[in-house]
Design an enzyme around this catalytic site. Structure first.
Site, mmCIF file in Angstrom:
data_model
loop_
_atom_site.group_PDB
_atom_site.id
_atom_site.type_symbol
_atom_site.label_atom_id
_atom_site.label_comp_id
_atom_site.label_asym_id
_atom_site.label_seq_id
_atom_site.Cartn_x
_atom_site.Cartn_y
_atom_site.Cartn_z
ATOM 1 N N ASP B 113 0.831 -1.125 0.037
ATOM 2 C CA ASP B 113 -0.119 -0.078 0.058
ATOM 3 C C ASP B 113 0.963 1.345 -0.045
ATOM 4 O O ASP B 113 0.849 1.986 0.803
ATOM 5 C CB ASP B 113 -0.877 -0.079 1.318
ATOM 6 C CG ASP B 113 -1.872 1.006 1.251
ATOM 7 O OD1 ASP B 113 -2.051 2.013 0.382
ATOM 8 O OD2 ASP B 113 -2.411 1.703 2.341
ATOM 9 N N ASN B 155 -2.499 3.415 12.909
ATOM 10 C CA ASN B 155 -3.914 2.677 12.909
ATOM 11 C C ASN B 155 -3.686 1.338 12.639
ATOM 12 O O ASN B 155 -4.529 0.536 13.317
ATOM 13 C CB ASN B 155 -4.766 3.442 11.816
ATOM 14 C CG ASN B 155 -6.180 2.681 11.886
ATOM 15 O OD1 ASN B 155 -6.837 2.482 12.848
ATOM 16 N ND2 ASN B 155 -6.381 1.826 10.624
ATOM 17 N N GLN B 222 -3.447 -5.133 6.199
ATOM 18 C CA GLN B 222 -3.064 -4.377 7.105
ATOM 19 C C GLN B 222 -3.879 -4.095 8.270
ATOM 20 O O GLN B 222 -4.819 -3.573 8.459
ATOM 21 C CB GLN B 222 -3.154 -2.636 6.307
ATOM 22 C CG GLN B 222 -2.401 -2.493 5.460
ATOM 23 C CD GLN B 222 -2.768 -1.111 4.559
ATOM 24 O OE1 GLN B 222 -4.114 -0.819 4.261
ATOM 25 N NE2 GLN B 222 -1.714 -0.312 4.054
ATOM 26 N N ARG B 252 2.503 13.209 10.411
ATOM 27 C CA ARG B 252 1.194 13.310 9.878
ATOM 28 C C ARG B 252 0.604 12.010 10.536
ATOM 29 O O ARG B 252 1.135 10.997 10.271
ATOM 30 C CB ARG B 252 1.322 13.204 8.354
ATOM 31 C CG ARG B 252 -0.185 12.725 7.487
ATOM 32 C CD ARG B 252 0.016 12.941 6.213
ATOM 33 N NE ARG B 252 -1.118 12.415 5.657
ATOM 34 C CZ ARG B 252 -1.397 11.215 5.376
ATOM 35 N NH1 ARG B 252 -0.684 10.245 5.841
ATOM 36 N NH2 ARG B 252 -2.645 10.948 4.609
ATOM 37 N N ASP B 254 -1.826 9.212 10.468
ATOM 38 C CA ASP B 254 -2.420 8.497 9.150
ATOM 39 C C ASP B 254 -3.851 8.052 9.613
ATOM 40 O O ASP B 254 -3.950 7.434 10.683
ATOM 41 C CB ASP B 254 -1.594 7.554 8.467
ATOM 42 C CG ASP B 254 -2.497 6.958 7.129
ATOM 43 O OD1 ASP B 254 -2.597 7.828 6.260
ATOM 44 O OD2 ASP B 254 -2.725 5.764 6.994
ATOM 45 N N TYR B 258 -9.874 6.107 12.737
ATOM 46 C CA TYR B 258 -10.191 4.687 12.875
ATOM 47 C C TYR B 258 -9.398 4.015 14.267
ATOM 48 O O TYR B 258 -9.503 2.810 13.973
ATOM 49 C CB TYR B 258 -9.810 4.021 11.563
ATOM 50 C CG TYR B 258 -10.433 4.755 10.595
ATOM 51 C CD1 TYR B 258 -12.059 4.999 10.222
ATOM 52 C CD2 TYR B 258 -9.530 5.556 9.454
ATOM 53 C CE1 TYR B 258 -12.301 5.664 9.241
ATOM 54 C CE2 TYR B 258 -10.095 6.218 8.494
ATOM 55 C CZ TYR B 258 -11.499 6.310 8.111
ATOM 56 O OH TYR B 258 -11.766 6.902 7.192
ATOM 57 N N GLU B 296 -4.786 13.342 9.539
ATOM 58 C CA GLU B 296 -5.478 12.840 8.270
ATOM 59 C C GLU B 296 -6.709 12.344 8.678
ATOM 60 O O GLU B 296 -6.911 11.114 9.058
ATOM 61 C CB GLU B 296 -4.912 11.882 7.549
ATOM 62 C CG GLU B 296 -5.577 11.708 6.100
ATOM 63 C CD GLU B 296 -5.228 10.272 5.694
ATOM 64 O OE1 GLU B 296 -5.160 9.151 6.685
ATOM 65 O OE2 GLU B 296 -5.506 9.975 4.552
ATOM 66 N N HIS B 361 -1.405 12.157 -2.946
ATOM 67 C CA HIS B 361 -0.761 10.782 -3.533
ATOM 68 C C HIS B 361 -1.959 9.804 -3.595
ATOM 69 O O HIS B 361 -1.995 8.891 -4.362
ATOM 70 C CB HIS B 361 0.120 9.995 -2.649
ATOM 71 C CG HIS B 361 -0.385 10.139 -1.280
ATOM 72 N ND1 HIS B 361 -0.630 11.168 -0.177
ATOM 73 C CD2 HIS B 361 -0.680 8.928 -0.469
ATOM 74 C CE1 HIS B 361 -0.872 10.840 0.641
ATOM 75 N NE2 HIS B 361 -1.169 9.275 0.630
#
Lengths: 402, 1206, 282
Positions: B113, B155, B222, B252, B254, B258, B296, B361
């Site tokens: 990923d 996460n 993941q 950052r 990510d 969640y 994010e 991205h």
């Protein structure tokens, strides 16, 4: 004028007076013994009965009789090798001394201090004590003195920062404590980098910080002669420092607009009869025109080059560089300095002949009876009028310009 | 090595600017803070580790550049970008203006990923380099004043992470196992949405080894970390400290919503998440300084808001919904999507900031739009289904907007001017394209295009070895779109972007200011104000206007609040019209945008004196000044209001330069010190405000003061355009008014002014005069004066405060008026030959001479005209018809205009004689030089006229003789017996002669002084003659005194009468019947009125005319020389011959005529002496005039003086 | 053609000996009855032996070279690392960046504007060590391998030479351009009428010198290059001195005089000298 009568006003309030005196510190440069004695005598005369703090790097001194000065010798941590102008080391020293002696304000005097009149000392001190952050001396000069200042430093500083002091690099300054701290902070960066001789632009710093600036009449004064370098080197050093400073303060001066009123009028010492011999300068310019043209054409836009071409063809007695042209030349050099269009040393070297051309033009104009100060003011107005050009090219450095 | 090489290298240098010593300006300002921290450091137990930034709020002013190490530059030729490559390109980023580099994950990872599947948090993926390489990169970036942001993906991890490998094997309930979220059923948290809808069918995946389902919000490889396990947080903090200790400035976070799962929720944004974030933030605040975390959270703004907490969670968060709506607004040409989402955006704490981006991205995500909007976006931006992925569009910026440069610029301008920190995706600054044939979102992750070499300069490896192929299509391919090409193209998108970034960085308001939308009626226009009030009281206001349409659009903005401020276009520092109460109208070209900085109206220092050299600058100044004055409302404007305050100041500032441009202004060699308006008279019914006659007092540096008359009018619209086109030189000033710019200009260009002047005379009516002081006091002017800044009031203002009674202007007509005027309308126009006065012609019958410089007292022209018409009945002058006088409060009249009948003529004597001369030179050009050049005109000899002259110049000689006769008759008429003391002829006295001699003395002195000063400007030959003249100074004085020489001189000098005073060929008109009419009895304009009205010897007029013949001869020769230079050289003797013979003819005829009155003219020798003296005086006067006005003509009077008999 | 040639050769062979060619004719005692195979074997072993011997001589050299190179690269890296640390610690960049030397010695920045002086120094040190390693290695190799294979001996140094030559070439070019401009500006400001010639002269002098050095370094042309350079350089100097001595004596002396006269004025004068005519720029 020069009598030592004590002002009743001062002696009648001893309490208030000592409190104030603790506030002011006079920082002297390194002086030859007799000059130092003369300076101390002047100070005694200027501030009769006041136990003024005077610092000197020259060691313990015998004071003139009846003097109430307190002379504090010190060994400078950083020494500047260019005693003719206030450099980074001087500001660092002054602030350190002020802190050590718990002074509220500093009178920072430059070389040849003995030539500063008693009146000038008094008015400098008065301005400093009136809580002005930066007090700049304004000297009376002859029409053929301080030309770099008149041609570049003053107009550029005035146009960009909107401040009026006639001598941005004056060697006598009055600083409030916060101004001294600010300058010391800036200067600290240079001295830490082992450049105690770096020039500072107190007027620009004060404008940037929003501090109050005051100009006081300092009358005629012997300005310390620059040491060592030839004109080319000096001009390169001073203009280079100014240009770098302009580069660093871009975000500020692009928004500075309102011009402060000028309260002090500079007195010009009348010239002697002999007209200035401008021929060598014109020769340099013509020679440079034929040789440096390709360097200039990297820096200057076509309109300025055309102006120079016309100048190079003008007969010597009709040689007049239009103010607008000179303003634009200086601005384009500032831009080239910023953009590193060519090696900065070379760039400043290529400015010298143009500067000489301006000097020649200025002197000829003065010889026709125009007051030099009037021309300088007009010139400064031209710089102000052309500031939008600098800003727009700074923001949009396109080569496709007039 | 030639000049081109030099330019090339200089360009390279210019782009390599660096903040080597000074850093950026903001860091300089905040330096003391750092010092203070350090100074206190020794007292602290825990020293905070400060980042590379010096300002804790650095992220607010940052320009973030998002890049993937893998995609940026490859230094080792393995086809994968690495830190070495990135370091080699840091200069590029610095020059672009980037202040923060955001690195996508570069940790060890199976890369399923794009690195977001991390297998080790505290190392660097070996393909990209080593930890040491990263440290080097970090130092290099910090050295360049750039901060570095890295990813903290907390996460989830990769399923290859040791933690997960251990968890699979560990028994359920063990700490190893509990690192992840396990379940025996895949029905837990049922109903939670699946994010990667294209690849995943469930959020649970069965693990065979663990014999359980594990939870994953993204890919099945993941697994999500279990934040309910405290050990997870500990591990995360350890990883975070690892990087922060190294000096990383920002993280950052990510996929932050969640982090924690709770049953019965959608497992997003659950409250416990915020507890975790606060924990992380507390560690950062406690142990580090000047670091930032960026969240994010792909959520609606209101849902993102909690991630800022009370300023104690994330410093920054992305504004996800804004991005699709910007594209939507652009496509729909409607600002609504943008304003709508911004209206839904809540306030955030003062230390927080939105992160804005156009592309990144990932895909252009369409999660945060309604279904309709999503469908619209798909239809609008993804023609090919291949462009869609998950819930979004996987395209780069340039292809999204069809590679339209203006759209790219518009979108970037929004990005850079919206409240928040802009984040740019690598490659978008050069308009890179994408490759939709690569899987997942890899189409927008292709190698950076550096140049047109192999692999776009990204890597030296075999192209097949690249991690992804470079873009090669004909539009976006690296051969076309690459950094090197754009660097060398000054007009490229790269240069544009760089300039825009630099501009944004100059203004803190973009990063820190508030946002207010203006809502113009035209919805295709997006307009908003950014405003920042600083602590020191200064503020920055920027107005941004963007045209979302592909066509030009008008709009008017309600900027009432900012009335009086001056917008300055920021890209080019261009001043725009000032803001008024009325809506501010702007027109925008397709997809264009305006950034306007609203500045307080500038205050201008008017205390500077203006010298002639400064005149050009003064016009500029005045223009700027004019813009600074408040707008005028023409409907209510009267002169009285106009002449107060700023407008008056700007008029008085503009006047010096204006006057210098006017032909009628006679003091060009003087330096004007001040000009002020004395008073004015408004003419009835001529325009609004009515045109008026203004009287100006001009004082010069030499102490002299003159009064000038200047009719002024104010016009707008078509009138103004007409004036602008017809008489641009007559415009004094442009004033901004509500109806557009109004022109203040010389009113003689107006028909109605000319007519009302005539009717004043016809009706013999009078007008009251007004002056600024009375008006100002009436209108409580002290207030309006003091409202100006002190220095803007000229020193003269003080004097103005003395009130004085106003005078009147009155007309008078002569008995001849009615006869000549006749009836019916007369068409008026201004005379084309502008002289020191202005003439107005009425229908070919009347001519009015409007005086410019006024001298107190009656004008000699009117006086003599009246005398010659009414008393002497001399026919050969233009009939005198009337006059306009200004009667001062003391009753003293000053003539301001004179009306005469127009005489039918064939041009003036000057033109006629020049014509004759042209013929004369043509005919003698081929003839050898004359044998005899004749002698100078003289009373003493009676030389015959040489035959050469009669052969070639007979007509001229005859005409000169006639002119001599008429002149004589005029002098006889002026000597008519009369009781009027102003005209009665008198005998010369010794004193009179002395006065003459002294006058000549003065003339000699002043002329020679001027000559000495002006010597430098003269051409070589002329300069020689001038030097010769200067050397004869003493001789000249002697000649002046020759007339006073004898005791009996006075008695023998004839009579003094009124004379013409300024007699030359230009003052006589040639009538159709080959006769003459004599004009203009005004005298020499440079002299005082008293001097001009003095009685003098008629010989003075004769001298004037003789000089005029000399002028004619030589200027005729010049004109001839211009057409036929080759032949003209030998014509000098002919010129001399012509001058001598014609002058002699004139003199002879004149003296015959005047001899009719005995005693008027003295005996021949005496007359000759006087004539010589007057000739000298006249020639000197001419010389002075030419020096001041026409240096090229200097040689004519110079030759005349040198040729005078000794 | 080929045919006739063959014929000719055959004819010659027959003519010169008149009988079949015999080895014994060459005076070497030959065991005639030794077998062919043995001959081949011995030849092979001998040559193998020779090659192996050579190799045995050669290998230590190569190993020495490699070791020296590796060792010095390591030392270089270490030195560079230490240097970098030390220089960073003493803020070398700041000092060099805007030192007072800037007007006399051109700024380091101007030479390589994309690298900080620290990096430059560290890198120079590193490459210096690598080069040293190379040199030592080669000389070790040289002493270890004194075999007769001149080609290998010649080629290896030649490679390093060409790298050096390239470096020289670029450095020379850079210096020539920089000096040309410096001289031009300096000469103009010193009011030398022949500023442009001087600048061109300096530029070409440096270029010629560079070219000579490059050729010399490459060992192309040998003595001829030195000779040619000597002649060229001498010629230039001679021409200049002749020019000063004869033709342009006037010009030169005038411009020199003017320079001398102007000196007190161009430099800001001391207060004492300030009485009348002088100008003060500061």
């Amino acid at each position: 004028m020069a009598t030592t009568n004590t002002t009743p006003d001062l002696s009648s309030h001893p309490g208030a007076q000592t409190e104030r005196d603790a506030g002011l510190l006079v920082s002297l440069p390194s002086l030859p013994p007799d000059s130092l004695q003369a300076t101390l005598a002047h100070l005694t005369e200027a501030f009769p009965g006041r136990p003024l703090l005077v610092t000197t790097p020259d060691g313990a001194q015998t004071l003139p009789s009846g003097s109430s000065l307190r002379v504090v010798p010190y060994t400078p941590v950083n020494a500047s090798a260019s005693p003719w102008v206030l450099a980074a080391a001087d500001f660092v020293n002054a602030y350190e001394l002020a802190q050590k002696n718990q002074a509220q304000s500093v009178l920072l005097l430059g070389g040849e201090t003995q030539s500063l009149s008693v009146d000038a000392l008094r008015s400098l001190a008065m301005s400093v004590e009136a809580k002005t952050d930066l007090t700049v001396a304004c000297y009376d000069l002859g029409p053929r003195e301080g030309l770099v200042n008149s041609a570049i430093l003053y107009p550029v500083t005035r146009a960009l920062y909107g401040v009026r002091p006639r001598f941005p690099l004056a060697v006598d300054l009055g600083l409030s404590l916060r101004m001294a701290e600010k300058l010391a902070t800036v200067a600290g960066r240079y001295t830490a980098g082992n450049q105690p001789d770096a020039l500072l632009w107190p007027v620009a710093e004060a404008a940037l910080a929003g501090f109050s600036i005051q100009e006081v009449e300092a009358g005629a004064r012997v300005l310390p002669p620059p040491a060592g370098l030839d004109l080319n080197g000096l001009l390169g050093m001073i203009a280079g420092s100014l240009f770098a400073d302009v580069d660093a303060k871009a975000a500020f001066w692009q928004r500075a607009r309102n011009l402060q009123p000028r309260l002090v009028q500079m007195q010009t010492i009348p010239p002697n009869d002999a007209p200035a011999d401008v021929k060598p300068m014109l020769d340099t310019f013509r020679l440079a025109y034929t040789n440096l043209h390709e360097l200039w054409s990297l820096v200057l836009p076509p309109a300025s080059l055309l102006g120079l071409k016309r100048l190079s063809q003008a007969p010597p007695n009709a040689f007049r560089m239009p103010d607008a042209l000179w303003a634009r030349i200086v601005y384009d050099f500032i831009l080239a300095y910023r953009l590193r269009t060519l090696n900065r040393g070379h760039l400043l070297g290529a400015l010298t002949p143009l500067y000489l051309a301006w000097v020649a033009s200025h002197l000829q104009l003065v010889d026709t009876g125009v007051a030099p100060e009037k021309h300088i003011e007009t010139l400064a107005t031209a710089f102000e009028a052309d500031k939008p050009y600098l800003v727009s090219r700074w923001r949009w450095p396109d080569r496709f310009n007039p | 090595m030639g000049p081109t090489g030099g330019i090339g290298s200089s360009l390279a240098f210019s782009f390599r600017r660096r903040h080597f010593l000074y850093g950026n300006p903001h860091s300089a300002a905040s330096l003391p803070l750092q010092i203070r921290i350090l100074r206190r450091g020794d007292q602290r137990v825990n020293v905070k580790k400060t980042g590379s930034a010096t300002d804790p709020l650095w992220y607010k002013d940052a320009i973030i550049y998002e890049l993937h190490v893998r995609a940026f530059a490859d230094s080792n030729g393995d086809g994968i970008g690495d830190f070495g490559g990135l370091m080699s390109r840091l200069d590029y980023l610095q020059d672009l203006g980037v202040t923060c580099i955001w690195l996508l994950p570069f940790f060890p990872s199976p890369l399923r990923d794009d690195g977001y599947d991390i297998a080790n948090y505290v190392d660097v993926n070996p393909s990209y380099g080593t930890l040491d390489d990263f440290r080097k990169f970090l130092d290099a970036a910090h050295l360049r004043g750039m901060q570095v942001m890295i990813e903290l993906v907390i996460n989830h991890t990769s399923d290859q992470h040791p933690w997960f490998k251990a968890a699979r094997l560990a028994p359920p309930g063990s700490p190893e196992r509990e690192m992840y979220v396990w379940s025996d059923t895949d029905k837990l948290y049922d109903g939670v949405r699946i994010i990667f809808t294209d690849t995943e069918k469930s959020n649970w995946t069965w693990d065979d080894q663990a014999k359980a389902f594990y939870w994953h919000r993204f890919f099945s490889h993941q697994p999500d970390l279990n934040f309910d396990n405290p050990r997870v947080m500990q591990e995360v903090l350890t990883a975070m400290r690892f990087w922060l200790d190294m000096g990383v400035d920002a993280l950052r976070l990510d996929a932050i919503p969640y982090l924690i799962e709770r049953d019965g929720t959608n497992c997003e944004n659950v409250p416990e998440t915020h507890v975790k974030i606060k924990e992380i933030r507390a560690v950062i605040d406690g142990e580090y300084g000047n670091r930032t975390i960026l969240a994010e959270a792909n959520m609606w703004p209101a849902d993102v808001r909690p991630y800022f907490g009370d300023g104690d969670e994330c410093h920054m968060a992305f504004h996800f919904p804004l991005m699709p709506r910007i594209y939507m607004a652009l496509r729909q040409e409607d600002r609504l999507p943008i304003t709508d989402i911004m209206a839904q955006t809540p306030e955030i704490p003062a230390n927080c900031q939105w992160g804005l981006f156009l592309r990144n991205h990932d895909e252009l995500t369409l999660e945060m739009v309604t279904d309709d909007e999503r469908d619209y976006m798909y239809l609008a931006y993804s023609a090919d289904p291949r462009m869609r992925i998950n819930v979004g569009i996987r395209r780069r910026l340039a292809p999204l907007v069809d590679n339209n440069r203006r759209r790219i610029e518009l979108l970037n301008s929004l990005l850079l001017s919206f409240p928040g920190t802009p984040i740019m995706y690598y490659g978008d600054e050069i308009g890179m394209g994408d490759n939709i044939y690569l899987g997942d979102r890899n189409g927008v992750r292709t190698p950076m295009q550096w140049n047109s070499d192999r692999n776009a300069g990204f890597s030296r490896c075999d192209p097949a070895r690249l991690y992804f192929p470079v873009v090669m299509d004909p539009i976006y391919g690296y051969q076309v779109v690459n950094v090197e090409a754009q660097l060398s193209d000054q007009s490229s998108l790269l240069h544009w972007t760089r300039n825009m970034i630099a501009l944004r960085k100059l203004f803190q308001v973009f990063g820190r200011g508030t946002l207010t939308f203006l809502n113009p009626d035209n919805r295709k226009i997006l307009a908003y104000l950014r405003k920042l009030e600083r602590e020191d009281g200064s503020n920055e206001i920027v107005l941004c206007v963007a045209n979302l349409s592909r066509f030009a659009q008008p709009c008017s903005l309600d900027l009432k609040e900012y009335e009086g401020m001056a917008p300055v276009e920021m890209l080019g520092y261009v001043p725009f019209p000032k803001i008024e109460a009325a809506p501010y109208a702007v027109t925008l070209s397709p997809y264009s945008f305006l950034w306007l900085e609203l500045q307080a109206a500038p205050t201008v220092d008017a205390s500077l004196e203006l010298s002639p050299e400064a005149a050009v600058l003064a016009t500029v100044d005045a223009a700027a000044h004019a813009e600074a004055t408040p707008l005028l409302d023409l409907a209510t404007t009267i002169w009285a209001t106009l002449l107060t305050g700023a407008t008056l100041a700007s008029i008085e500032t503009a006047l010096p330069a204006y006057l210098l441009r006017q032909r009628w202004f006679g003091a060009k060699s003087r330096v004007v010190q001040t000009i002020r308006i004395l008073d004015w008279a408004e003419l009835p019914g001529a325009g609004t405000p009515p045109a008026a006659l203004f009287y100006l007092s001009i004082s010069y540096t030499d102490g002299e003061t003159h009064t000038y008359q200047l009719p002024l009018a104010l016009s707008t619209g078509p009138d103004a355009d007409a004036i602008q086109a017809a008489a641009p030189n007559s415009i004094l000033l442009k004033l901004p008014t509500a109806e557009g710019p109004a022109l203040l200009y010389d009113a003689v260009n107006r028909k109605d002014l000319r007519e009302s002047l005539l009717s004043l005379i016809e009706a013999e009516s009078s007008l009251p005069m007004r002056d600024p002081v009375t008006v100002a006091t009436e209108a409580a002017a002290p207030a309006s004066l003091s409202a100006q800044p002190g220095e803007a009031v000229p020193p003269a203002a003080a004097e103005k405060l003395e009130p004085k009674p106003a005078g009147t202007i009155s007309g008078r007509k002569s008995s001849a008026f009615a006869g000549v005027r006749g009836t019916g309308a007369l068409v008026s126009r201004t005379g084309s030959a502008e002289q020191s006065n202005t003439s107005i012609l009425y229908g070919g019958k009347l001519i009015m001479k409007l005086f410019r410089r006024l001298q107190p007292g009656e004008n000699p022209d009117t006086e003599i005209g009246r005398f010659l018409t009414d008393v002497a009945h001399y026919p050969h002058i233009a009939p005198f018809l009337g006059e306009l006088d200004m009667i001062g409060p003391d009753g003293q009249p000053t003539t301001i205009a004179m009306l005469q009948g127009l005489v039918a003529n064939e041009g003036d004597g000057w033109a006629w004689f020049l014509e004759q001369l042209a013929q004369f030179y043509t005919s003698v050009a081929s003839v050898a030089g004359p044998s005899d050049t004749g002698c100078a005109p003289s009373f003493l000899n009676d030389a015959s006229i040489p035959s050469d002259a009669t052969a070639y110049a007979a007509a001229s000689i005859e005409a000169a003789a006639l002119l001599g006769r008429r002149t004589g008759e005029m002098h006889l008429a002026l000597a008519t017996e009369t009781t009027d003391p102003a005209f009665a002829a008198e005998h010369f006295s010794g004193d009179d002669l002395d006065i003459d001699a002294r006058r000549i003395d003065v003339q000699i002195t002043s002329t020679l002084e001027a000559l000495k000063r002006g010597l430098a400007q003269l051409k070589d030959l002329t300069a020689d003659a001038a030097a010769l003249l200067l050397s004869r100074r003493i001789e000249l004085y002697a000649r002046a005194h020759a007339i006073t020489g004898t005791a009996s001189g006075a008695a023998e000098s004839g009579m003094r009468t009124r004379i013409h005073g300024d007699y030359h060929l230009g003052q006589v008109l040639r009538t159709p019947d080959q006769d003459y009419v004599i004009l203009d009895f005004e005298g020499e304009p440079a002299r005082t009125l008293e001097e001009r009205r003095r009685k003098q010897s008629p010989l003075k007029d004769v001298a004037g005319m003789l000089r005029s013949f000399s002028y004619a001869a030589y200027s005729g020769l010049d004109a001839f020389a211009k057409t036929r230079p080759a032949e003209s050289r030998s014509l000098e003797p002919w010129a001399k011959l012509w001058q001598n013979t014609v002058s002699t003819a004139f003199l002879r005829a004149w003296s015959e005529t005047v001899s009719a009155k005995r005693g008027l003219i003295p005996s021949a020798p005496r007359a000759q002496a006087l004539l010589n003296a007057y000739l000298l005086e006249k020639a000197l006067y001419e010389l002075l005039y030419e020096l001041n006005n026409r240096p090229d003509w200097v040689r004519i009077p110079l030759a005349g003086i040198l040729a005078l008999e000794k | 053609m080929w045919h006739s040639m063959n014929h000719l050769m055959t004819a010659l062979q027959v003519d010169s000996t008149g009988q079949p060619v015999q080895y014994s004719n060459y005076g070497q005692p030959v065991v005639v009855d030794q077998s062919w195979w043995q001959q081949i074997t011995s030849a092979l072993t001998q040559s193998t032996q020779r090659v192996l011997e050579n190799l045995a001589h050669f290998l230590p050299g190569v190993v020495a070279l490699i070791i020296a190179l590796a060792l010095f690269t390591g030392i270089g890296a270490l030195a560079a690392f230490i240097l970098r640390k030390v220089l960073t610690a003493i803020k070398f960049d700041d000092r060099v960046g805007n030192g007072k030397s800037s007007s006399v010695i051109p700024n380091l920045q101007d030479w390589a504007p994309s690298h900080s002086p620290t990096a430059l120094v560290a890198r120079t040190a590193f490459w210096g060590f690598v080069l040293l390693g190379c040199v030592i290695g080669i000389s070790a190799f040289d002493s270890a391998y004194t075999g007769s294979s001149q080609v290998a001996l010649f080629l290896l140094p030649y490679l390093t030479h060409s790298v050096g030559a390239l470096l020289l070439f670029f450095a020379g070019n850079l210096i020539a351009r920089f000096l040309a401009r410096s001289v031009l500006i300096g000469a103009v400001n010193a009011q030398l009428q022949y500023a442009r010639f001087l600048s061109l002269g300096v530029k070409w002098l440096v270029l010629v010198l560079t070219a000579a050095m490059v050729l010399d370094h490459l060992q192309i042309g040998g003595l001829v290059v030195e000779l040619a350079f000597g002649i060229l350089f001498g010629g230039i100097v001679l021409t200049l001195s002749l020019a000063v001595g004869l033709g342009s004596r006037e010009i030169v002396s005038r411009s020199l005089e003017r320079n001398v006269e102007r000196a007190p004025e161009a430099v800001a004068p001391t207060p004492a000298a300030e009485a009348g005519e002088s100008l003060r720029h500061f």
